[in-house]
Design a protein around this motif. Sequence first.
Motif: not given
Length: 468
Positions: A382-386, A458-460
């Motif tokens: 999620i950090e990478v996606a952001l 990634s957040l479900g």
Amino acid sequence: MSNSAKSALLALVVYAALSSGCATTPLPPLPEGDVPDAWQQMDVTSDVWPGLDWWSAFESEELQHIMVLLEERNLNLANNARNLQLAQLNLRDAGFDLLPTPVVDFQAASAYSGSKPGSGGDYSDSGSESYSFGAGLVYADILSKPADWAAARARYDSVVALAADVRLNTLGTAASTYFRVLLLRDLIEAAELNVKNAEEIARIVAARVEAGTVNKIDLLQQQIAVQREKSNLESLRQDELSARASLALLLADSVNDIEVQAASLSDVKVPEVAPGLPSSLLTRRPDIAQAESNLRVSRANVDLARLAFLPDISISGSASLFSSSLSDLLSNGDLSVNATASVAQLIFDNGARSRNVERSRLLLESALADYRQTVISAFNEIEVALGNLELLEALGAVAETDLRRAEEAFRIAEVRYREGVADYQTVLVSQVSLFSTRDNFLNNKLARLNAVIAFYQSLGGGWEVLQD
């Protein structure tokens, strides 16, 4: 054994069976630091998560229609539903295994005895008949029932999480494929414009060659450029057909029967995103839930291995009717009631039970490591996606500015070449720059849309573990 002794033994066994349900090993906790307190890439204080219909954020009616068809037609999702039904049946069987087993028995018997004449005694014969009907309950392996149920429930939850993960990936693939179809249509339109621009320059070069003001080499180079753009256009049309075929397969349809009405990505909105609180991710990602379920299975296996050191305790109770005639059996047969408890203990096993405990403990530690790795990977993802979303948005603004500059540079180069002020090389360089810049701009839009899809996944994707 006296009735009071039997009652005491039964009470002790029942108590052991009930209390064993509270003796399960607790799940090992996650070490401090595995779950971050906040996201580094975004300041979030509210628990905001995407909905199950996350694709509606792109504000595309056609995409929403495709997702409805996907839920109805997709073959993988149909298999998914059947797998869930099978898991529910297995869980139901495991639930019935918690109950005592009913036993019904009916017996009819006859006996005859007699002596032959001349055998030294008077001739005599006699016969008898007997009938019995019994019904009872058998409750075997009482102590292992809670651990068996815990393992069965964990396996069911793992299947549920896996089904949610398959659904999420299928929906994400469909959305990404739809967007790719639209991108290819944009690229086809751009390629058609590139061919038009290249042909216009070729006409200017041909006119100047005929006038004797430039070398024929310039014309040959431009003709190569025209053909290259035409070949690229045909490749893009084939790619668009292939992308539509992929979308058709997802909808269990023929590419000849599927229609995509939209012609461009320009009308698709790139939504703003905001993740919920990090701690909530543990119950919102199917892969995390599945890893946690596998951990619970391993925990139950540890309990079962430890229970092997205790006796196997079984309880049985029965009631029987006896009579010498069938009619009497049904009316007023003799009733007999019996309740027994059996305890069996393995004395010597060459250390097999100890090795099973150690084996199950090691598997539990491996399951915990897998669980931790899944959790840490999810938060890092999620950090990478952001970061990707922020970067692609910035690159998108740059790409839009570069496209305007490239279009203006090509326009100026074309005018100056037509007037004989600029040479052909200047036109060629500006032409190549325009074509690549236009493609970069269009590809950035698709990359941003795919990044949002990946972020929602990634957040479900709005999924959440159902609490009992």
